[in-house]
Design an enzyme around this catalytic site. Structure first.
Site, PDB file in Angstrom:
ATOM      1  CE  LYS A  22      -1.754   1.501   4.085  1.00  0.00           C
ATOM      2  NZ  LYS A  22      -1.452   2.890   4.475  1.00  0.00           N
ATOM      3  CG  ASN A  23       2.154   2.668   3.608  1.00  0.00           C
ATOM      4  OD1 ASN A  23       1.006   3.012   3.305  1.00  0.00           O
ATOM      5  ND2 ASN A  23       2.517   2.376   4.843  1.00  0.00           N
ATOM      6  NE  ARG A  93      -1.199  12.194   8.476  1.00  0.00           N
ATOM      7  CZ  ARG A  93      -1.169  13.415   8.987  1.00  0.00           C
ATOM      8  NH1 ARG A  93      -2.233  13.886   9.563  1.00  0.00           N
ATOM      9  NH2 ARG A  93      -0.088  14.141   8.929  1.00  0.00           N
ATOM     10  CG  ASP A 117      -3.724  10.651  12.053  1.00  0.00           C
ATOM     11  OD1 ASP A 117      -3.158  10.684  13.165  1.00  0.00           O
ATOM     12  OD2 ASP A 117      -3.206  10.178  11.050  1.00  0.00           O
ATOM     13  CG  ASP A 305       2.676   0.852   9.652  1.00  0.00           C
ATOM     14  OD1 ASP A 305       2.123   1.675  10.394  1.00  0.00           O
ATOM     15  OD2 ASP A 305       3.045   1.132   8.499  1.00  0.00           O
ATOM     16  CB  VAL A 327       7.352   5.704  14.852  1.00  0.00           C
ATOM     17  CG1 VAL A 327       7.099   6.474  13.568  1.00  0.00           C
ATOM     18  CG2 VAL A 327       8.626   4.871  14.741  1.00  0.00           C
TER      19      VAL A 327
HETATM   20  N1  EPU Z   1       6.716  13.860  11.434  1.00  0.00           N
HETATM   21  C1  EPU Z   1       6.811  15.183  11.790  1.00  0.00           C
HETATM   22  N2  EPU Z   1       6.848  16.111  10.792  1.00  0.00           N
HETATM   23  C2  EPU Z   1       6.782  15.774   9.485  1.00  0.00           C
HETATM   24  C3  EPU Z   1       6.686  14.416   9.117  1.00  0.00           C
HETATM   25  C4  EPU Z   1       6.642  13.471  10.130  1.00  0.00           C
HETATM   26  O1  EPU Z   1       6.873  15.511  12.963  1.00  0.00           O
HETATM   27  O2  EPU Z   1       6.833  16.684   8.634  1.00  0.00           O
HETATM   28  C5  EPU Z   1       6.684  12.833  12.511  1.00  0.00           C
HETATM   29  C6  EPU Z   1       5.354  12.088  12.542  1.00  0.00           C
HETATM   30  O3  EPU Z   1       4.388  12.783  13.276  1.00  0.00           O
HETATM   31  C7  EPU Z   1       5.770  10.788  13.190  1.00  0.00           C
HETATM   32  C8  EPU Z   1       7.177  10.553  12.611  1.00  0.00           C
HETATM   33  O4  EPU Z   1       7.635  11.829  12.185  1.00  0.00           O
HETATM   34  O5  EPU Z   1       5.863  10.936  14.570  1.00  0.00           O
HETATM   35  C9  EPU Z   1       7.226   9.563  11.470  1.00  0.00           C
HETATM   36  O6  EPU Z   1       6.409   9.967  10.402  1.00  0.00           O
HETATM   37  P1  EPU Z   1       6.715   9.579   8.881  1.00  0.00           P
HETATM   38  O7  EPU Z   1       6.732  10.828   8.094  1.00  0.00           O
HETATM   39  O8  EPU Z   1       7.907   8.689   8.820  1.00  0.00           O
HETATM   40  O9  EPU Z   1       5.440   8.714   8.513  1.00  0.00           O
HETATM   41  P2  EPU Z   1       4.387   8.947   7.339  1.00  0.00           P
HETATM   42  O10 EPU Z   1       5.106   9.177   6.063  1.00  0.00           O
HETATM   43  O11 EPU Z   1       3.380   9.938   7.777  1.00  0.00           O
HETATM   44  C10 EPU Z   1       4.314   6.427   6.671  1.00  0.00           C
HETATM   45  C11 EPU Z   1       3.269   5.371   6.489  1.00  0.00           C
HETATM   46  C12 EPU Z   1       2.721   4.935   7.838  1.00  0.00           C
HETATM   47  C13 EPU Z   1       3.871   4.419   8.669  1.00  0.00           C
HETATM   48  C14 EPU Z   1       4.952   5.503   8.788  1.00  0.00           C
HETATM   49  C15 EPU Z   1       6.192   5.060   9.529  1.00  0.00           C
HETATM   50  C16 EPU Z   1       2.292   5.911   4.368  1.00  0.00           C
HETATM   51  C17 EPU Z   1       1.086   6.333   3.624  1.00  0.00           C
HETATM   52  N3  EPU Z   1       2.178   5.881   5.679  1.00  0.00           N
HETATM   53  O12 EPU Z   1       3.674   7.547   7.290  1.00  0.00           O
HETATM   54  O13 EPU Z   1       1.839   3.849   7.565  1.00  0.00           O
HETATM   55  O14 EPU Z   1       3.399   4.076   9.952  1.00  0.00           O
HETATM   56  O15 EPU Z   1       5.380   5.911   7.466  1.00  0.00           O
HETATM   57  O16 EPU Z   1       6.762   3.966   8.922  1.00  0.00           O
HETATM   58  O17 EPU Z   1       3.310   5.586   3.774  1.00  0.00           O
HETATM   59  C18 EPU Z   1      -0.165   2.553   7.698  1.00  0.00           C
HETATM   60  O18 EPU Z   1       0.160   2.021   6.642  1.00  0.00           O
HETATM   61  O19 EPU Z   1      -1.148   2.130   8.384  1.00  0.00           O
HETATM   62  C19 EPU Z   1       0.608   3.703   8.178  1.00  0.00           C
HETATM   63  C20 EPU Z   1       0.174   4.497   9.138  1.00  0.00           C
END
Ligand code: EPU
Length: 417
Positions: A22-23, A93, A117, A305, A327
């Site tokens: 998915k991601n 998101r 969220d 995850d 995380v």
């Molecule tokens: N964060 C910030 N600022 C930012 C970006 C992130 O503070 O600008 C923080 C977030 O709040 C969090 C941490 O950094 O505490 C990690 O966030 P990250 O950006 O790595 O995650 P994401 O890109 O928002 C993706 C996956 C998530 C998965 C995370 C971590 C997708 C669509 N989502 O989210 O997947 O948990 O990486 O591996 O790729 C899921 O599939 O159910 C899911 C939630």
């Protein structure tokens, strides 16, 4: 309102085919904004979130269709509406992944600012700061982030934290920036490597994806391509966890053991026998799981995850396990649902202390998010009596044919509505 009914069933036996990630699929779809032409994406899971990303691309003027051979065909014409509306961003998101591609392709982007969220507040400050470093400017107006850019200019960006989303936006924006973009402290997830491979196929020059330093030499033009999405490591982890509570023997066809090193080690300590095969992973479980300590970290650490599923297994372990979520601050809402099934879990800040029980007790529970929903199913497989999982639509956001796949292994899971 979709619901699942789970009853303890036979031990698992058989084979399940792991779908595309998915991601990764969502980000490859977003990357198709970058160049005109016809894209063919294979192994894209047929899940609700892919539908939402498809709708977003269509709202931007692109066409998206599932072909008879199951591949996703995306056509990006010359004109684009550079906007991701609130209705779609609020539902998913990952819509924010179009920010970098839009700025790069058309020099503007209006993307609704995602709010908080189920995981707590989830800012996108690192996405914005990195794109600003490349020359974009942003304003927040009426809940929309409005970005503008001339041709982006490559530079060195040091991420405060290896954010998956920020790294991806940088890769997509840097691909056609002028000069070289160097990303330090980049996220290293397999989905990042898949995006880099996709971009390189399109004509980009991305080096070092999968390592903490990624170097992107900007090119003048990209082209539409065909690509096969990497297998979903979270889905594979989900079936391993389900095996741990149901018992039995399974083969996860297509799963990449090399993307699951630490998880395989942890699940081995919990008592699973796991063996990588040429095209997948074989695993067997018997008896009660053993307790373990797990802390989530960015890849190659144990993924956030995976944790809800691992906690579901810990609930049945022969002793006390400790789980630490590093995380996402607010990702423990499922604990109260597991407690409804008799799980003994104490929350201490971002740690969980899980006292395993020999048996859980089936109850009505709620899927509070995608992975939490999967965790409820995993717990329910080893609970006495029936478990009804409400809001099971969350599970459909991230898992392709989850119920069919579980049934295929012998689980007693049915959809109620
Ligand atoms: N964060 C910030 N600022 C930012 C970006 C992130 O503070 O600008 C923080 C977030 O709040 C969090 C941490 O950094 O505490 C990690 O966030 P990250 O950006 O790595 O995650 P994401 O890109 O928002 C993706 C996956 C998530 C998965 C995370 C971590 C997708 C669509 N989502 O989210 O997947 O948990 O990486 O591996 O790729 C899921 O599939 O159910 C899911 C939630």
């Amino acid at each position: 309102m979709s619901r699942l009914l789970v009853r303890p069933g036979e031990t698992f036996r058989g084979e399940v085919t792991i779908s595309g990630a998915k991601n990764s699929a969502l980000k490859l779809m977003a990357a198709s904004v970058l160049a005109e032409g016809r894209y063919v994406l294979r192994n894209v899971p047929d899940i609700a979130d892919v539908g939402i990303m498809g709708r977003l691309l269509e709202a931007m003027g692109m066409s998206v269709r599932r072909r008879e051979d199951a591949a996703l065909e995306i056509v990006r014409g010359p004109a684009l509406v550079a906007e991701a509306p609130y209705e779609l961003v609020e539902r998913m998101r990952a819509s924010t992944a179009v920010l970098g591609p839009l700025l790069s392709a058309v020099g503007e982007a209006r993307v609704a600012l995602p709010g908080g969220d189920d995981f707590g507040s989830r800012p996108i400050d690192m996405h914005l700061a990195s794109l600003e470093a490349l020359g974009a400017t942003f304003e927040l107006s009426h809940g929309m982030i409005e970005g503008r850019a001339g041709r982006l200019v490559g530079c060195e960006v040091v991420l405060e934290y290896p954010s998956v989303g920020a790294t991806e936006n940088l890769l997509m924006a840097g691909a056609t920036a002028q000069g070289t973009t160097t990303v330090r402290n980049a996220a290293r997830e397999p989905e990042i490597s898949d995006l880099a491979a996709f971009l390189n196929r399109m004509g980009a020059r991305v080096l070092g994806a999968g390592s903490p330093t990624i170097v992107i030499e900007g090119v003048d033009e990209l082209r539409a391509v065909e690509h096969t999405v990497v297998p979903d490591r979270v889905e594979a982890a989900t079936f391993l966890a389900a095996l741990a509570t149901a018992g039995g023997e399974v083969t996860l066809r297509g799963a990449r053991a090399d993307h699951l090193d630490l998880l395989i080690e942890k699940m081995g300590r919990m008592g699973l026998r796991i063996s990588p095969e040429a095209d997948g992973i074989w695993a067997m479980a018997s008896g009660r799981p053993r307790p373990v300590d797990v802390a989530t970290l960015p890849y190659p650490g144990i993924a956030t995850d995976f944790l809800p599923m691992l906690v579901a297994v810990m609930c049945l372990a022969d002793g006390t396990s400790y789980a630490t979520e590093n995380v996402f601050a607010g990702r423990f809402r499922y604990v109260g649902e597991l407690a409804r099934m008799g799980a003994q879990i104490r929350v201490e800040g971002h740690h969980l202390v899980v006292d395993g029980s020999a048996r859980l007790s089936g109850a009505p529970v709620r899927a509070v998010d995608i992975r939490a929903g999967a965790a409820m199913v995993i717990a329910a497989l080893a609970a006495d009596g029936e478990t009804t999982i409400h809001d099971a639509g969350h599970i459909d956001r991230g898992y392709e044919r989850f119920v069919d796949k579980l049934q295929g292994l012998g689980a007693d899971v049915t959809r109620l509505d």
